[in-house]
Design a protein around this motif. Structure first.
Motif, PDB file in Angstrom:
ATOM      1  N   LEU A 185      -4.245  29.000   8.930  1.00 34.53           N
ATOM      2  CA  LEU A 185      -4.246  27.640   8.048  1.00 34.53           C
ATOM      3  C   LEU A 185      -5.492  27.593   7.351  1.00 34.53           C
ATOM      4  O   LEU A 185      -5.598  27.401   6.279  1.00 34.53           O
ATOM      5  N   GLU A 230       4.282  32.290  10.121  1.00 35.69           N
ATOM      6  CA  GLU A 230       3.775  31.792  11.600  1.00 35.69           C
ATOM      7  C   GLU A 230       4.898  31.276  12.512  1.00 35.69           C
ATOM      8  O   GLU A 230       4.518  30.410  13.122  1.00 35.69           O
ATOM      9  N   SER A 231       6.212  31.602  11.860  1.00 31.98           N
ATOM     10  CA  SER A 231       7.345  30.938  12.787  1.00 31.98           C
ATOM     11  C   SER A 231       7.212  30.875  14.487  1.00 31.98           C
ATOM     12  O   SER A 231       7.568  30.125  15.193  1.00 31.98           O
ATOM     13  N   ASP A 287       9.711  26.827  18.130  1.00 32.55           N
ATOM     14  CA  ASP A 287       8.470  26.288  18.959  1.00 32.55           C
ATOM     15  C   ASP A 287       8.991  25.037  19.694  1.00 32.55           C
ATOM     16  O   ASP A 287       8.696  24.698  20.708  1.00 32.55           O
ATOM     17  N   LYS A 326       6.057  27.761   7.856  1.00 31.30           N
ATOM     18  CA  LYS A 326       5.978  27.533   9.431  1.00 31.30           C
ATOM     19  C   LYS A 326       7.522  26.796   9.664  1.00 31.30           C
ATOM     20  O   LYS A 326       7.843  25.948   9.371  1.00 31.30           O
ATOM     21  N   PHE A 385      -6.364  37.113  14.901  1.00 29.63           N
ATOM     22  CA  PHE A 385      -6.697  36.406  13.777  1.00 29.63           C
ATOM     23  C   PHE A 385      -7.524  37.148  12.863  1.00 29.63           C
ATOM     24  O   PHE A 385      -7.795  37.072  11.644  1.00 29.63           O
ATOM     25  N   LEU A 413       1.640  30.236   3.644  1.00 29.68           N
ATOM     26  CA  LEU A 413       2.014  29.956   5.003  1.00 29.68           C
ATOM     27  C   LEU A 413       3.220  29.182   5.236  1.00 29.68           C
ATOM     28  O   LEU A 413       3.643  28.050   4.699  1.00 29.68           O
ATOM     29  N   LEU A 473      -3.963  27.997  20.078  1.00 26.23           N
ATOM     30  CA  LEU A 473      -3.441  28.306  18.626  1.00 26.23           C
ATOM     31  C   LEU A 473      -4.401  29.099  17.823  1.00 26.23           C
ATOM     32  O   LEU A 473      -5.342  28.459  17.814  1.00 26.23           O
ATOM     33  N   LYS A 474      -4.057  30.040  16.936  1.00 24.81           N
ATOM     34  CA  LYS A 474      -5.062  30.718  16.155  1.00 24.81           C
ATOM     35  C   LYS A 474      -3.998  30.990  14.924  1.00 24.81           C
ATOM     36  O   LYS A 474      -3.557  31.970  14.543  1.00 24.81           O
ATOM     37  N   SER A 475      -3.974  30.041  14.080  1.00 25.10           N
ATOM     38  CA  SER A 475      -3.367  30.073  12.847  1.00 25.10           C
ATOM     39  C   SER A 475      -4.076  30.313  11.574  1.00 25.10           C
ATOM     40  O   SER A 475      -5.263  30.452  11.652  1.00 25.10           O
ATOM     41  N   ILE A 526       4.090  31.644  15.918  1.00 21.33           N
ATOM     42  CA  ILE A 526       2.601  31.685  16.431  1.00 21.33           C
ATOM     43  C   ILE A 526       2.293  30.715  17.690  1.00 21.33           C
ATOM     44  O   ILE A 526       1.616  30.912  18.515  1.00 21.33           O
ATOM     45  N   HIS A 527       3.107  29.790  17.783  1.00 22.08           N
ATOM     46  CA  HIS A 527       2.818  28.858  18.889  1.00 22.08           C
ATOM     47  C   HIS A 527       3.180  29.706  20.188  1.00 22.08           C
ATOM     48  O   HIS A 527       2.746  29.022  21.322  1.00 22.08           O
TER      49      HIS A 527
END
Lengths: 385, 385
Positions: free
Chosen positions: B215, B197-198, B233, B228, B177, B226, B211-213, B200-201
């Protein structure tokens, strides 16, 4: 409840709020018959039978939902065999609307003639390169397209593209195969002739009710684009299935530059079903049954006093309220008193007057609709508001 | 069977043929484990439980398939509440790929930096207005992005747009991040910073696996987009669910000019589930369970001789075959001998060597995959062909 219904409609712009949204926002609402929704309920039943037997009972649904669908070119191969056309000319999409968007955004330039009243996406999905010119279907002529007048209009307009929805939405006006053939022949110089046959399964030219598609003409004319929704005739709008037949260069370009997984698992299943003989034989029976019942339904509506029912060869009719009742209030009254949801056409460009559009449903539902409209017409107009 | 597998792969271009297509074309094929498919099988199970209980057992599935889905703006409202952002900034789509296509086709112009190896759509979905410039993630550096070098590269390139997939596909390389924040801050002059961030989960920065998005950064920077996908996930690729957060002017323009019914009935159901606390609480458990098992799986793979497993914080690993075996043949051998389907990465630009990509699956399936690769590595290379 009136206010909520009217507010929801205004938020949805030129389309109707979905049933899901309506029920979410107005939980006290009881929708008995959705006569806004243009689809064959018997075909829905047929699809659901197959769906339950082949996907649910077998557990195959799991992988349909879990895994990526096939690429559209694979499905185009199947469709090509079934329609007996080169698969390279088939764009398979997330509803016909995706094909409409792709063609308008990428390939139409200059003047585009759109007949009004119409399905609004044909003028909403334009780019700065397109100038929409409306050709008005006249109420005095029952919204029937006058072929010669239309051909002259297009020739004099300087247009390079036209759209023909056959049967037309929202009035159900139908152009015979020989008329549409003549238009295409006379206007062969045009860059694009878009023919939207999303309601063609409900039309007929003789009592055998055989389909009369322009598909054979598309195959001989690279400038004709055939758009086909499956939502209405097969009653599967939630699946999002449609296709278009167009020149192969376009299809190649579209798929090399986008639309990788534009089908979903269930729309892929639908298309695999659509090319099967057993499914199609069963479908033809419910298609003709529905046409027969719709004919009867329209005749019943035509007998109601205070409304004018315009001629239709689709599965819906455009109704003009002749007693002074406002169409928005008629919609809200039918919904709150009878649970019958109809299309208020006040947003449709090219309709001067108070119009609602009513879809044919199953036999029992049609009875409910007819009785609801009869009751509405019996109310003094002041009370109807 | 080898030839058929290789031919199918070549027909699918830069993506893998679907399982459906594979089984259709090679009926004798037995796929035991699909380790090509990047998704959490426990999340699929969870979704299917809800789907069966709420849609199948109640019969509600009928109207989900029959009726039109809600318009995307309605679903954006729900998502907005859940993500605590203005719904006017949310584009809800038929998979994340639809958002990628919309942004690239309509809003990206000039030089676009794409890090390779990558998901090919980011350079395939371009228009004549875009010039793609590749930034090579180096094998010698384990495909890890060097933040300072990257920032310099972008600044010197004259690019106006960049794409960062985090974790990256196909190697699983992860930018913390704080690193991605620094990139966005240093390159704030860019027109477009697309962060995908497809996966990121599946990433984590500490053992609590929170989670560290990016967003929060998107909300403060109009030039950050962003993207997604929900397919990986949540294990629901067949549903086609994705969204993107972008500037509200774009969302408004996109929805006024297209994308009318780009959701389907089941993707709408998924999004309604996604914003529910009960579903999300249950999901968080299977998300962390899957990460834990994937960590174990990757450690097992790293212990196999003859391959190099590159560092990954996604749910898959990029594996280099170090014993001279060709990746296409390794794929076919794993499939025909062990029923294990992996991704042959020979088509990936920026990969020099023989690479396969292997996804983590359920615990039992991971064992099958590990044993299959062990067996493959024990074969004399000549026999492996």
């Amino acid at each position: 409840m009136f206010d909520k219904i009217l507010e929801l409609k205004s938020r949805s712009g030129t389309h109707s709020p979905s049933i899901f949204t309506m029920l979410e926002e107005i939980p006290e609402l009881k929708i008995k018959v959705d006569a806004c929704f243009l689809s064959n309920p018997y075909a829905t039943e047929l699809f659901l039978e197959y769906f339950k037997r082949e996907l649910i009972d077998t557990g195959k649904i799991n992988r349909v939902l879990e895994f990526y669908p096939s690429q559209s070119s694979e499905i185009a191969e199947l469709l090509g065999k079934n329609l007996k056309i080169d698969p390279a000319r088939i764009f398979v999409g997330n509803g016909a609307i995706e094909a409409i968007q792709a063609v308008l955004h990428r390939y139409v330039k200059g003047k585009l003639i759109v007949n009004i009243p119409t399905f609004s996406s044909y003028y909403e999905y334009i780019t700065p390169n397109i100038e929409v010119v409306f050709y008005e279907l006249k109420k005095e002529k029952n919204f029937k397209l006058d072929v010669d007048e239309y051909i002259d209009f297009v020739k004099n307009s300087g247009a390079s593209s036209i759209v023909l929805i056959n049967p037309n939405n929202p009035d159900g006006g139908y152009l015979k195969f020989e008329d549409i053939s003549r238009i295409i022949a006379e206007l062969s110089y045009l860059d694009n002739i878009i023919v939207d046959e999303s309601f063609i399964h409900f039309a007929y030219e003789s009592s055998d009710m055989e389909l009369k598609s322009v598909l054979p003409i598309v195959l001989e004319n690279d400038n004709v684009i055939l758009v086909k929704s499956m939502s209405k005739d097969f009653g599967v709008a939630g699946l999002r299935c449609g296709y278009a037949v167009m020149k192969s260069e376009w299809v190649k370009e579209l798929f090399s530059n986008g639309y990788l997984w534009n089908l979903n698992g269930l729309s892929e299943y639908f298309f695999r079903l659509y090319v099967r003989k057993d499914f199609n034989d069963a479908y033809e029976i419910v298609r003709k049954k529905y046409i027969t019942e719709s004919l009867f339904f329209i005749a019943e509506l035509q007998a109601i006093e205070g409304i004018k029912v315009y001629p239709s060869k689709a599965n819906f009719v455009l109704i003009e309220l002749m007693n002074g009742l406002n169409s928005g209030h008629a919609q809200a009254r039918l919904l709150s008193d009878h649970g019958v949801y109809v299309r208020n056409c006040s947003d449709k460009i090219g309709l001067n007057g108070q119009f609602i559009r009513v879809a044919a449903r199953s036999k029992d539902e049609n009875e409910v609709i007819v009785n609801a409209i009869k009751s509405l017409m019996k109310l003094p107009v002041e009370l109807g508001l």
